[in-house]
Design a protein around this motif. Structure first.
Motif, mmCIF file in Angstrom:
data_model
loop_
_atom_site.group_PDB
_atom_site.id
_atom_site.type_symbol
_atom_site.label_atom_id
_atom_site.label_comp_id
_atom_site.label_asym_id
_atom_site.label_seq_id
_atom_site.Cartn_x
_atom_site.Cartn_y
_atom_site.Cartn_z
ATOM 1 N N LYS A 1 12.925 5.193 2.698
ATOM 2 C CA LYS A 1 11.600 5.787 2.567
ATOM 3 C C LYS A 1 10.645 4.876 3.328
ATOM 4 C CE LYS A 1 7.991 7.091 -0.745
ATOM 5 N NZ LYS A 1 7.603 7.111 -2.194
ATOM 6 N N THR B 1 12.851 1.401 -0.085
ATOM 7 C CA THR B 1 11.502 1.659 0.406
ATOM 8 C C THR B 1 11.103 0.520 1.337
ATOM 9 O OG1 THR B 1 10.888 2.808 -1.625
ATOM 10 C CG2 THR B 1 9.091 2.032 -0.214
ATOM 11 N N HIS C 1 6.700 -1.994 -4.836
ATOM 12 C CA HIS C 1 7.734 -1.032 -4.447
ATOM 13 C C HIS C 1 8.604 -1.432 -3.259
ATOM 14 C CE1 HIS C 1 5.808 1.681 -7.245
ATOM 15 N NE2 HIS C 1 4.660 1.580 -6.595
ATOM 16 N N ASP D 1 -0.681 4.720 5.839
ATOM 17 C CA ASP D 1 -0.477 5.343 4.524
ATOM 18 C C ASP D 1 -1.285 4.582 3.471
ATOM 19 O OD1 ASP D 1 0.582 6.213 2.005
ATOM 20 O OD2 ASP D 1 2.396 6.880 3.034
ATOM 21 N N PRO D 2 -2.092 5.282 2.652
ATOM 22 C CA PRO D 2 -2.861 4.609 1.593
ATOM 23 C C PRO D 2 -1.976 3.830 0.621
ATOM 24 C CG PRO D 2 -3.639 6.854 1.911
ATOM 25 C CD PRO D 2 -2.384 6.730 2.724
ATOM 26 N N ALA D 3 -0.694 4.197 0.546
ATOM 27 C CA ALA D 3 0.230 3.507 -0.358
ATOM 28 C C ALA D 3 0.533 2.078 0.082
ATOM 29 C CB ALA D 3 1.538 4.300 -0.469
ATOM 30 N N GLN D 4 0.035 1.702 1.288
ATOM 31 C CA GLN D 4 0.250 0.340 1.776
ATOM 32 C C GLN D 4 -0.152 -0.718 0.762
ATOM 33 O OE1 GLN D 4 0.888 -1.525 4.964
ATOM 34 N NE2 GLN D 4 2.305 0.179 5.121
ATOM 35 N N THR D 5 -1.201 -0.470 0.041
ATOM 36 C CA THR D 5 -1.730 -1.474 -0.890
ATOM 37 C C THR D 5 -0.786 -1.733 -2.062
ATOM 38 O OG1 THR D 5 -2.964 0.259 -2.047
ATOM 39 C CG2 THR D 5 -4.120 -0.941 -0.309
ATOM 40 N N CYS D 6 0.205 -0.879 -2.236
ATOM 41 C CA CYS D 6 1.117 -1.004 -3.385
ATOM 42 C C CYS D 6 2.455 -1.632 -3.018
ATOM 43 C CB CYS D 6 1.363 0.380 -4.011
ATOM 44 S SG CYS D 6 -0.127 1.255 -4.520
ATOM 45 N N TRP D 7 2.538 -2.256 -1.856
ATOM 46 C CA TRP D 7 3.846 -2.713 -1.403
ATOM 47 C C TRP D 7 4.464 -3.754 -2.324
ATOM 48 C CZ3 TRP D 7 5.337 -7.617 -0.351
ATOM 49 C CH2 TRP D 7 4.369 -8.576 0.001
ATOM 50 N N TYR E 1 8.152 -0.970 3.960
ATOM 51 C CA TYR E 1 6.750 -0.935 4.357
ATOM 52 C C TYR E 1 6.601 -1.530 5.760
ATOM 53 C CZ TYR E 1 5.117 0.440 -0.277
ATOM 54 O OH TYR E 1 4.865 1.136 -1.440
ATOM 55 N N ILE F 1 7.004 3.673 4.669
ATOM 56 C CA ILE F 1 5.565 3.683 4.416
ATOM 57 C C ILE F 1 4.883 3.049 5.622
ATOM 58 C CG2 ILE F 1 3.704 3.042 2.857
ATOM 59 C CD1 ILE F 1 5.830 4.821 1.570
#
Length: 319
Positions: free
Chosen positions: A28, A6, A43, A34-40, A8, A30
């Motif tokens: 994958k 993954t 992941h 992408d709102p998932a940015q905050t979870c880098w 980012y 990101i």
């Protein structure tokens, strides 16, 4: 196929670079939107970024899976390298790729100032009458150009001033090897004050280190010619900005152009006093900002990232 890694993308990249990254079935991707940015931190196997994002020691301590960070461009002062080493994260950059575009901007900014182009343009836009005898510029033909930092960018800058204006080139770099630039006509000086006293144009091409922070300050401005131009397209912090403002107001130097400042991007709130001066031009660190360079360097970032993730040898390793 389930992606193995993954990645980012923390800052904007050229579409061709993103397309190349997304085309790899093992990745994958990101994107910044992408709102998932905050979870880098939880992941990310890999991160690509530019100067906009800062990676701190806390970021590296929270990164659970991170293997590699690739920075587009040369400077990595926005990345805590000690923390990266501590946590076993490889950091790579893209040296030499920005040289042409940064050198172009250095020359463009210098000529815009020396020929007073921005000053005259502003006057015309305000409806003022421009009297040609009162806006005389300064020619760069056969002038002495002092290059501080004898790396890739400094070399291209030197070559351009040589080829276009037959300038005399002085080079200063306390760490460059003795045979640096053996293919460029220049005079090597070993003391900074010697370069400053002789140069009509002083152009900076050094990284921001403890040894270079504030290297152009009050004493250095006293050494420079009153007719000299200072160019900083390197890093903010290399020039003492309070001393620069004083030098300009007191007429110690002729003018300055800045594409790198301590506060970026420059604002009227931060730099109102400097921006009020007609003999100053400021741009928001856009030396590498050409379509061609962003495409080329962005794809090199992706190629480097994929090589590291696949445990292959990759260029531009910083730590």
């Amino acid at each position: 196929m389930t992606p193995k890694f993954t990645v980012y993308v923390l800052d904007p990249y050229h579409p061709d670079a993103i397309k190349l990254l997304q085309s790899d079935p093992n990745i994958k991707t990101i994107l910044p939107t992408d709102p998932a940015q905050t979870c880098w931190h939880a992941h990310a196997d890999g991160i690509i970024l530019r100067s906009e994002t800062v990676l701190s020691a806390k970021d590296f301590s929270q990164a659970k899976k991170l293997k590699v960070v690739v920075k587009q461009g040369v400077g990595v002062d926005n990345i805590d390298l000690d923390a990266a080493r501590k946590h076993g994260v490889a950091v790579h950059n893209t040296p030499a790729l920005n040289s042409e575009s940064v050198a172009e901007l250095c020359m463009a900014l210098t000529l815009a100032l020396s020929r007073r182009i921005c000053e005259i343009d502003r006057a015309i836009r305000k409806g003022q009458r421009v009297v040609r005898s009162q806006v005389l510029g300064v020619s760069m033909f056969r002038k002495t150009v002092g290059v501080i930092g004898m790396g890739n960018i400094g070399k291209v800058v030197a070559q351009k001033w040589l080829g276009a204006f037959e300038c005399r080139i002085l080079g200063f770099d306390p760490v460059a090897p003795k045979d640096a630039w053996n293919d460029v006509k220049h005079d090597r000086v070993w003391c900074l004050d010697e370069l400053l006293k002789q140069s009509d144009l002083v152009t900076l091409h050094v990284p921001l280190l403890e040894s270079t922070r504030g290297m152009i300050g009050e004493e250095q401005f006293k050494d420079m010619k009153m007719t000299a131009i200072l160019v900083n397209c390197a890093r903010g912090g290399v020039v003492d900005e309070a001393a620069l403002l004083h030098a300009l107001k007191e007429g110690q130097i002729w003018g300055a152009v800045l594409d790198a400042m301590e506060t970026e991007p420059p604002t009227l709130e931060s730099y109102g006093d400097l921006l009020a001066l007609e003999n100053v031009i400021m741009t928001p660190h856009v030396g590498a900002s050409t379509v061609e360079n962003q495409c080329r360097s962005g794809t090199v970032v992706i190629d480097t990232l994929l090589k590291v993730l696949n445990e292959e040898t990759a260029p531009g390793k910083v730590c």
